[in-house]
Each structure stands twice: as structure tokens, then as C-alpha cells.
Design a protein around this motif. Sequence first.
Motif, PDB file in Angstrom:
ATOM      1  N   THR A 260       3.971   5.009   8.236  1.00 40.63           N
ATOM      2  CA  THR A 260       3.738   4.689   6.813  1.00 40.63           C
ATOM      3  C   THR A 260       4.823   5.360   5.976  1.00 40.63           C
ATOM      4  O   THR A 260       5.462   6.338   6.400  1.00 40.63           O
ATOM      5  N   THR A 262       6.890   7.681   3.466  1.00 47.02           N
ATOM      6  CA  THR A 262       6.893   9.035   2.903  1.00 47.02           C
ATOM      7  C   THR A 262       8.178   9.195   2.095  1.00 47.02           C
ATOM      8  O   THR A 262       9.176   8.541   2.375  1.00 47.02           O
ATOM      9  N   THR A 269       4.161  14.243  -5.188  1.00 47.62           N
ATOM     10  CA  THR A 269       3.686  13.064  -5.923  1.00 47.62           C
ATOM     11  C   THR A 269       4.119  13.060  -7.367  1.00 47.62           C
ATOM     12  O   THR A 269       4.014  12.038  -8.044  1.00 47.62           O
ATOM     13  N   CYS A 285      14.295   7.427  -6.064  1.00 45.16           N
ATOM     14  CA  CYS A 285      13.216   7.505  -5.089  1.00 45.16           C
ATOM     15  C   CYS A 285      13.727   6.942  -3.768  1.00 45.16           C
ATOM     16  O   CYS A 285      14.072   5.757  -3.693  1.00 45.16           O
ATOM     17  N   ALA A 287      12.681   6.656   0.259  1.00 51.06           N
ATOM     18  CA  ALA A 287      11.488   6.788   1.105  1.00 51.06           C
ATOM     19  C   ALA A 287      11.849   6.595   2.571  1.00 51.06           C
ATOM     20  O   ALA A 287      12.785   5.866   2.912  1.00 51.06           O
ATOM     21  N   MET A 334       7.137   3.144  -6.445  1.00 53.98           N
ATOM     22  CA  MET A 334       6.204   2.864  -5.355  1.00 53.98           C
ATOM     23  C   MET A 334       6.990   2.393  -4.146  1.00 53.98           C
ATOM     24  O   MET A 334       7.818   1.483  -4.241  1.00 53.98           O
ATOM     25  N   ASN A 336       6.537   0.873  -0.282  1.00 53.47           N
ATOM     26  CA  ASN A 336       5.518   0.263   0.563  1.00 53.47           C
ATOM     27  C   ASN A 336       6.152  -0.509   1.717  1.00 53.47           C
ATOM     28  O   ASN A 336       7.256  -1.028   1.616  1.00 53.47           O
ATOM     29  N   GLY A 340       1.365   0.506   4.589  1.00 52.55           N
ATOM     30  CA  GLY A 340       0.781   1.144   3.422  1.00 52.55           C
ATOM     31  C   GLY A 340       1.807   1.387   2.335  1.00 52.55           C
ATOM     32  O   GLY A 340       2.954   0.921   2.393  1.00 52.55           O
ATOM     33  N   SER A 341       1.419   2.135   1.316  1.00 54.63           N
ATOM     34  CA  SER A 341       2.307   2.421   0.180  1.00 54.63           C
ATOM     35  C   SER A 341       1.995   3.797  -0.371  1.00 54.63           C
ATOM     36  O   SER A 341       0.890   4.314  -0.185  1.00 54.63           O
ATOM     37  N   ILE A 342       2.968   4.388  -1.032  1.00 58.93           N
ATOM     38  CA  ILE A 342       2.805   5.680  -1.713  1.00 58.93           C
ATOM     39  C   ILE A 342       3.490   5.593  -3.068  1.00 58.93           C
ATOM     40  O   ILE A 342       4.346   4.724  -3.311  1.00 58.93           O
ATOM     41  N   ARG A 343       3.136   6.510  -3.960  1.00 56.05           N
ATOM     42  CA  ARG A 343       3.692   6.518  -5.319  1.00 56.05           C
ATOM     43  C   ARG A 343       4.165   7.926  -5.672  1.00 56.05           C
ATOM     44  O   ARG A 343       3.639   8.917  -5.176  1.00 56.05           O
ATOM     45  N   HIS A 344       5.138   7.935  -6.580  1.00 49.94           N
ATOM     46  CA  HIS A 344       5.642   9.198  -7.133  1.00 49.94           C
ATOM     47  C   HIS A 344       5.851   8.994  -8.633  1.00 49.94           C
ATOM     48  O   HIS A 344       6.462   8.016  -9.063  1.00 49.94           O
TER      49      HIS A 344
END
Length: 1363
Positions: A260, A262, A269, A285, A287, A334, A336, A340-344
Motif C-alpha cells: 500500500t 506510504t 500525515t 508529495c 509516495a 492523496m 493511491n 489503498g490510499s493515504i493523505r497528507h
Amino acid sequence: MLGQGRRVALTLVSLLLLLWHEATTIEVPQDPKIQQDLKQPPTIVKQSVKDYIVDPRDNIIIECEAKGNPVPTFTWRRNGKFFNIGKDPRVTMRKRSGTLEIGFRSGGRPEDYEGEYQCFAENDLGIALSNKILLRVSKAPLWPKEVLEPVLVTEGSPLVLTCNPPPGLPPPFTFWMNSGMTPIPQDKRVSMGVNGDLYFSNVMAQDAHTDYSCNARFLFTHTIQQKNPFTLKVQTNTPYNETSYNASDPYGGRKVAETTPTFLSPSGTESSKMVLRDEKLLLECIAAGLPTPTIKWFKKGGDLPGRKVKFENFNKTLKIVSVSEEDAGSYVCMANNRLGSIRHTIFVEVKAAPYWLDKPTDLVLAPDENGRLVCRANGNPKPTIQWLVNGQLIESSPPNPSRQVLGDTIIFRSVQMGSSAVYQCNASNQHGYLLANAFVSVLDLPPRMLGPKNQLIKVIENNRTFLDCPFFGSPLPELRWFKNGQGSGLDGGQYRVYINGTLEIKRARVEDEGTYTCVASNILGTAENQVRLEVKEPTRIVRAPEHESAVRGSTVLFNCKVKSDPSLPVTVTWTKDDKVLHLGWRLKKDDESLTITNVHEGDEGTYTCTAKSEIDQDSASARLTVLEEASLNPSVSSALPADRPDPPMDLDLSDLLARSVRLTWIPGNDHRSSIKEFLVQFEEDRWEPGRWQNLSTYPGDLNSVILQLAPFVNYQFRVIAINSVGQSQPSRPSPRYRTSGAAPDAIPKDLRGWGSMKDNMEITWEPLLDLERNGPDLQYDVWWRRKDTGEEWNNVTTEGTKHVVHPTNTYVPYEVKIRARNEFGPGPESNLVIGYSGEDKPTDAPTDLRVSKVESTKVNIHWKSVDPDSVLGEFKEYRLYYWRESSMVPGLVVDKEKKTRGFYSTTSEPSAVLTDLVPYSKYKMFMVVANNRFESPPSNTVELNTKEGVPDTPRFFRINRRNLDTLYLEWDKPLEPNGILIGYQLKYLTVNGSRVGRPHLETFFPNATDFTLRLPDRSTRYKFFLSALTQVGAGEVYAVESPHFANEVELTDTSLASPFTPTPPPLVTVPPTTLPPTTISTSTSTAPPTTTSSTTTTTITTTTEATTITTAATTTTTAPVRVTTRRTDQNVLVVPGREIWNLTVEPNSNYANVTWKHNFPAGSSEFVLEFTLDSDKTVKIVPVKQQPPIRVADLIAGAKYHLKVYSHELNNISKNVTFKTAYIDQVDIATQGWFIGLMCAIALIILILLIVCFIKRSRGGKYPVRDKKDLPLDSVDQKDPEGSFDYHSDEDNKPLQGSQTSLDGNVKESDDSLVDYGEGGDGQFNEDGSFIGQYTVKKDKDETEGNESSEATSPVNAIYSLA
């Protein structure tokens, strides 16, 4: 407490009133004359940037430039302390500048001069400051030495290769390359971050390399430094084969665990970032994850600013170039993938260094005026404002009672001379500072005119016209315009005066022609200028070319008849398809037409005739269509020729509305030329029945149009078709259509109010046009009321175009307005117009008229002014009547004609200078006050006696040469002796070309009128200077030159200044300048100006055209003038101390040498020589940039000229002189010394030749040398040892027999050298007399061959040939 609040309220009210009454700052024009004389505090115009980074390899230059008057001097501070430039040999300051140059040729380190520098520019009026300049030396440090271990990473894992470049100044630009100097490929998976690190979202087996190298490029040094390379090793589950790589399956079927997303950067975050306003915002950003994540950006609480935001680095970087406060907020990135996905969240805070809201500007004020300096700045946090004056804190500067500091504003009240200074405003917060200089200059300056003098403006009749009158003064002068020196100021009606001095004439008419005078006045004086307006008829083509169709080979004629103003030359040009038409044998033009013969296809096109004058032009076009020749083929014959179309048919009206109607028609036959347009005409039967007028034109492909109509008109229409051949006949008229009525739309024009009698005011206007009536029963509603009294409006409704308000008080202002109305209602109202009732005779006369400082030609006059209310009209001037009652010279009869002089002044006790009086005379004078129509009763009469002056020139001065030994001089007494004559003085000197002899002086009693001069030498010429004498001194000199022979030269009414003219002492001493004479040709050649330089004379050929000026008869009533003027014909301020004197003319037959003296500064003025030919008043104007003396060529022999020399910039400072050129006499060369000497030399040569000839004849037979006749002779055109040549004809080149050769083998011909006749020759001659024998042979040769010999080219041989 209540009393304290009341005091605060009063203070605020006073402050508001002060600001309300604040004077507008004076704008100083960028005129060189104004700028040169204007005292101005220093202003920084150029400086280095605040953060100044320099290259250590170059010299350091810190810029600081300033302007001001006097020229500023410069000092520097370094790190807040005085920087002594003189003690450091490496530091120099540029001349007339504050720029520092620091050189290191002799050693030294640039780093030693790092620090904070500030420049101070100072003159007598203040001190200006530069910004604080932080000087830093660029640095490019080496990469630290390090040993990098191989990086081992599992396939599919993220990786960051750090760069950490050395901290350079400025920071370096980083990039990644391999050992082959090829950039590392970057994509969505692999990319470089903002900090220079290389990010792998997931590592693949093919990423394994040994040469990942980070590079840093330093901008100033243009060098690139490379970090030791990284070795990347990738661990895989199964062996990796590079040849099995497939983009669709990058892992080659190997099982790599997916992960996933990171974040590699930033971590966590949340994060925050601060950015300054107007700077660049970069949010990043990056990832990690497998598959590679995608990045998306959002902004909480709103949308991203689409116009400002850019996404870079495969969407991993958000960029905003110029940040503003609204860009603050929370930005979310974001990442993804399918797992899945993550946000900052990044919190962006926008701060701001100070920036200007209202930057202080320079303030120029007159004494006793008010003003203010405002310094407003914003920032985050809010900046603090600090004021300095001349570089010192304003709190510690000397107190100034006219200055009050209120936070960000400084208020000045009633400023005085000497309070000029430079103020600094410093706005600062923790992020930076702003520093602005603004000077306050207190200036008092009399009015000055900035435009050209006596400008001629030509305009076309009925056009809007602007007359410019740029001016300047402090306090700001009040400007008024007058026409032909009479009447009140021009403003209102068709005139409008703008604040910059421009006079607008809304519609120029013939009666508007004349001389317009603009007068600018303030408390320090007045200045004026004149503009002459000429209104010309428009240039119009009255017979325009028409469309033509012509058969090939035929002839076509295009008409172009022009009507224009007779005084304007008009040129007519033709173009074809907007390109210049080249005329030839086929294309010929005359004044009214263009003819094309033998037409062919290349002639087809649009022909345009353009008539152009110097101020307007008109043009008309027509198309030529070339047709094929007629032949026996019927189909071709049927197509020729094209013709005008048939008229349209069946006109029909529909869609009938109040102000429009639809007109439809059927086009007629176009006769083989398509219809280009339709012309719709109308006729109405109410105002001008039977007259057809053009309404509009429409394209040829339309046959139904909507016509816009006027109310209350009974229309009928007709249509005309137009093709390339011409117009059709008009169609039959349509049915009539009457539009309904309406209230008027138009406003009556030219509304004005004026008094024809002392107790009335006539209100007049122009009536509406017939088509503007819009209905029956047209009337006008007129309103009027006293201005500024608050009384109710009076009104009347009338059908006429004038209404008389009666009775009224004398000369009071009224507000007037008007509107038109008919039975359908009223129209719109006009704007307010100010009118005045009639004027009456002034009741009060000026009092206490008296004189002072009575001199020979001028006198100061003083009087007490009248009450303005007693003028009973617009005050025009104080008018002085004066006349010459008698002369104090016994028996001299004078002209007692009254003259007038006008003076405009509003002071209580005015004074003025009356000039152009005749010396030694009794004058009487009185004064009245005048409005536009009447004069007041006269003041007291004053008598005065002018002082004795120098006399005029003698009435005539003649020179008669009655015999060869004497000159007889006679003269007559002056017309105006200007005093009691005590005698005459005659100065004379010999003249030989440009050389003059020692002057002689003779004096005579006042009754002597002749003098006889005995000549010591008959060929001597003299120049005489005669002047009459009074007790004051010698008068103007009458200069003549003795004639060549017995011709009598009479120079009647000539007045020439000379070197012996009494010289007025100059007020400003200027050292004399010796210059070579300058020759100026006054011919009207059209050749371009050329300048030929030599060591003695400069020749300039001018191309000024002769202008014929007809002078009108002089009137005794002159225009009003201001006080303190030097001349009566021009009311302009004179620059103190500027003079022109000793104007001298030495005339010859067709040229004259002109000299004068002046005290103008060198290079500050261009002089103008204005020659007026007395016979036909032709004027030639020659600008002169050189200093005198000047030689003026191309004059007419025997003509009388009037010469005026004046300054181009200050043409009121001039000197006049009259002279007469000499007749071209036939010179008797028998009396010339050069001719007598030449004749004597010729006689001596002939005598010598005769003697030689006699000797030759007596000795010729003693030495026969016939054997020499057979000797060959070389070519005679040979160069002798000294480099000279003998040139002969073709016959001279024939070989001669018997000639003796010279020592160098060349033939030596006789050249009449005395060596040839002497006994000690150069080796050519023998002792036995063969010299004589040689010439004997030549003689025999001549006898044998006759004319074939050319030996007789020397005088000796010529004698032998004759013998």
C-alpha cells in the motif's frame, strides 16, 4: 472631560480643513531650460540590489547614481560606520557618481569587503539615501570527500538516494546523471525531489547500476561538481535476465509483493510551510508503493486556483509562482494504488515583507502653500513606519514649525523658502524593509512659456482645433487667452480652456482666424506667447473617378478634379490596388485626370486618386474592368460590353413601426456586371419637398432592408443599383409612409448669454434642424437665474432663437439652460452655461498717476488702482494715453499723435515701465481703466521731460571720388538729434581684403557737413564710420566704404553698427571668444546641408526657403503688456543680464561679414539671422549654431537689406541693423599691383630671349655639327631625376635627330633652365661650344621638317623657330 473631548474634536476639524485646503503639488515639466535653472534636492536614480552577490573573479562594482541641482556629492557607510574611500587604494569612486569600484589587480581578497553598504547623496537642499546593500561573495565549495558503500535493496522496496550538495552562494542547481553523462531517466516511479534526492517509489531489477551520481551546478562560477557515484544492488527472488524485460510485465513473472502507499516525502500525515507574498510556493508529495501510486491534490474549503497552480514532476509537485494572501490554507495530497490510499495535509501560511500601498512622492510647493507626504505600507506582520529627514531620525532633526508628523503622514503648513529637504520613509518587519526617498522642494519661479514662440497653426474649416500653450511657474500661474490682443479672456461658448493651457475651438470658422495670445500670471510676474491661427478650406475631390469597363487596346480616362484652399499647394497622386502607380508612355496624368492608353489585362484593378495638402487630404477610387476584344463568335459578342444596371422595381413597404420600416425591391438586369451595392434615398414633403437625400447604402446581395427613420416625417423612398460600370437610374418611388411624432431628441447648440446693453442679457442659441423637430409646434424652454445667489429659476417658452432678459444689474453672472419641446412633450435639458449681463462705463479713474526714474527712452510709471466693482464689467486693462508734446531741441517739429499702451495688473499700487520714448522731449500722459466696451474718465495728466540721449545716424552719408587723389565726404544732420548736437566724429581706416590698417579720427563742429580726404595712394581703399555727438556720447554709426573708382556710392537711410559703436556694459561678463568666420549661403537650394571644414572657414549651405511676409501698417494702439518688460512688441519675461550689442556688418557685392557681441553662456543659445530685402520685403531666416563672426553669402549686389539678429530661445533679445551691398564694378586691372608686376616680368623674359636670339644668330655658323642629325633619340616622356615629367603631344614623341643624351641615358630636352645656358653645367655640355651647336642642329631640323618638330616647346626654341 467634556472640554477635552471638545478640544479633540476641534483639532480633528482643523486637520480636515487643512487637508481640504491642501494645495496640489506642482508638477515640474521635463523641459531642459526649466531643469537647468531649477534647484532640486538629490534623488537616487540607480542603485545595486539589496542582496548583492558578486563573482569573486571580477572586480566589485556597487552602484549608486543620483540626480539633483546642484550636482550631489556622495559618501558611503559600511556596516553602519563611515567608509573612508580615500584610505583604501583598491576602492575608487566614479566621477560625478557614487558608484564604487573595488579592484583586486594589486592583491586582496573579495571576502574582506563583505558587509552592509549604504550610499548618501547630498547637495545644498538635502540628503538622499540608498537601500542597505548586503554584499556577499559567491561561493562554490567542493563536495566533501566520502566513501559510499553499495546500496542493497530488495526488489519492490522504496529507496532514497541522498544528494546533500555543498551549501553554495547562491544554492546550486542539482541533477542526476550516470557515468556516460546521460541524465537518469525519471518517470512516475523514479524522480528527483525538491531537495535534490533521487526517490524510487519501488525498485526494479533493472535499476541495478553502479553509477548513480548527483551533480551540482554553480551559477556564478559556471562549474559543475560531481558527487561520488552510488552503486545500487537489487535482490530478487529469482535470477534477473535483462533480455527478458517486458514493459507489460516489468517483473518478468517473478512474484514481488505489492504494498500500500506510504509517503517518502514529507513524512507523517501533517506538515506546515511558510512562504512570503509574491514568492514561489512548492509543495511536494512523493509516495512509495507497489504498484506505483498516483498523486492528486486538493485544497480544503475551496478549489485550487486553476489559473495560478501548475503541477510538475509527474504530479508530485504543486507550484504557485506568485503567492498572495488568498493562497493560504490547507492543501491535501492523496497517494493511491489498487491496494489503498493515504493523505497528507500541508498547512500553508503566507507572510509578507513590507509592500507599498501609498509610496511617498516628491513634493514641489510654492511659498505659503500646504502639502503632505504619505507613506503607507502593508505586510504580515504589519510593518512599522519610521520617518527620517536628510538621513537623520525626524525626532532628532532640527524642529520645523511648518511640519507635523502624524504616523504615516507628514503635514506641511505654509512652507517657506529654505525648508527644502529629503525625507526618508522606512517600513520594516521581520521579513524585510522598504526605504523610499521623497524630497520637499519649496520653489518660487515666475511664469515661463515652454512652447515655441509665435507658432503658426493651419486648420481645416469646421474642424475641432486645439491651440497649445504649455507654461510653468510657482505658484501655479493662472492662464488666460485673448484674441487679437482685445476682449476678455476666451472661455465658454465655442472656446474651452484646459488646465494645461490648451485652448479648444470646438468648430473652427473663418472668423476665428487671428492671433491668439495666452498670458500666464502669478504673484511673481507674467509671461505670454502667441499662436497665429489660419482657417483653410478643406481639400475635396469634386469630380471623382467612376467605375469603367474597357475593351483591351482601348483608352480609359479617370477624372479627379480637386477643389482646395488657394493658399495650400495640393499634390495629386494615383495608386493602383493600394500600390504606387508608375507613370509612363501609356499612363499619363494631368491636373484633373488619369489617361490609360492601349489597355490590357494587367491594367485591371482599383485606381485611387489622392489629393493631399499639408494639413488634409481626400481620396476617391474607381475600378477598371478589362474585357476581351469583340470577335465573330456570337457568344463572345453577346458578352460585350458591360453596362450600367437597370433600376430596381416593385418597391414595397412592410413592418411599419414608429421609427423604422422594411423596404423590399426586385433588382433589375445587371447587364453583365454584378451589382455591388444599392443606394437608398428618401424625400419628404414637409421641409424640403422634391429634394432627394441619401439615406444609406447596402450590399448588392440584399433586396430587403430595415430603414431607421426620424419621427414626424412623411417619407417616400427610391433605390439606385450600382455595379462596376456605374449607377442605374433611380427606381420608381415607393408609397409614402408618415412616422408618428415624438418629443425632441436633440439639444439646441451654441447656448450663450451676453449683454448688448448695460441693463440686459441676450440669451441666444442655434435652432434645431428640420429633421430634429420630431413634431409640430416647436418651442424652446429657457431658464436663467443669478449665479451663486440661490434664487429660483426664471423661465420663458419661445418660438424664436433669442430671449432678452431685462432689466438686469450691470455685469453680473447668470446660469442659463435650455431645452426644446413640441406638442408631444419636452426634450432633454442642456448643461448649465454661464452668461453675463451688459457692461457700463467705469465710474472710477486711476489716481495718483506719477513717474519716476525718467531716462532718455523709458520711464517708470506708478498709479493707484480702482475698486474692481467700479469697472462695471470685465476688467481688461489700465490704458495709458501718451504723446510727444514737443522736442527740447530748438526748431524741431514733432508728431503729436496719441499712442496707447495697456497694462494688466490686479495689485493695489501697480507700476510698469513705458519704453520707446524719444530722448530730449516733453511728453504728456494720462490713464484710464477699460472693460470690453468702455473706458473710465481720465486720471490726472502728467508731464515729463526725457533726458538727453545719443543721436540717430546722420540722415545720409555720401562719398564722391572727384579725382584720383581725393575723396569728398558729405552728410546731413540726424533726423532725431535726441539732444543738442556738439559735433561729429569720423573714424576711418584703410582696407585691404580682410586686413585693416590703423584707425584715424577726425572731429567736426555741429555745423560741418563735409570733409575732403587726400589719398596718399590712389589704389588705397578706406572704410568710414561717421557718428553724431551729444553730451551723452556718440550716436549710432553710419558706416560706408570708399568705391573702387569714380563711381559714387550712396547708402541712404542705412544704419550700421561698427566696432566704434558705444558698447553697453554687459551685466554678466563673458570672456571673448575668437572663432574663424562662418560663411552661410542664404540661397534656397534643395540640396541637403553640407559642411566643409578647413582651418579657417566653415561653409554651411542652408535650405531655408524665402518667405514673403507682408507687413501691415503700424497702429498706435498696442496690445496690453505686463510690467517689467524690455520690449513693447512682446510681453515676455527677459532673462536678466542677457544682451546682444556691437552688431557689425561689412557688406561686399554678394556677401557680408556679420559680427556681434553677446553674453549668452557658451552653447546655450542658437542665434537666428533674419534678412529682409527692402525692395519686396522678402524674408530669409538663417539659424546659426556657430559663434560670430559669420559670412553670409548669396546676397544680391546693390540691394538694401534689414538684418535682425536674435536668440532662438529668447527672441525678445535682438539687435537690428540696415546695410546695402556694393555694386559689382568693373575693376581697372591696370592700376592693380599684381598686374603691373606680371607685365614687368613678361617684358624682362622677352628681353632676355631677344638677347639670346641675337647671340645665336651671330654665332650659329662657327661649329657645324651636322653629323649629330642621324643619332637616334629615346622617348621624350621620361621622368627626370627630381621626379618631374615633360608632357608633349603625339608629335612630341617622334624621335629627334641630333639630340644629346643625358648622363643617365635619357633624353634631356630644353626646359629653360639657366643651367642649360651656364658654363658650369652638369656634364651635358662640351668645352668646344657644342651647346650652341646643338641648338643650331635643332634650327636646321626645323627648317628641314617644318611643323613636324615640336622642339620649340621652350621659350628659347620658340625664338629659334621664329628666326
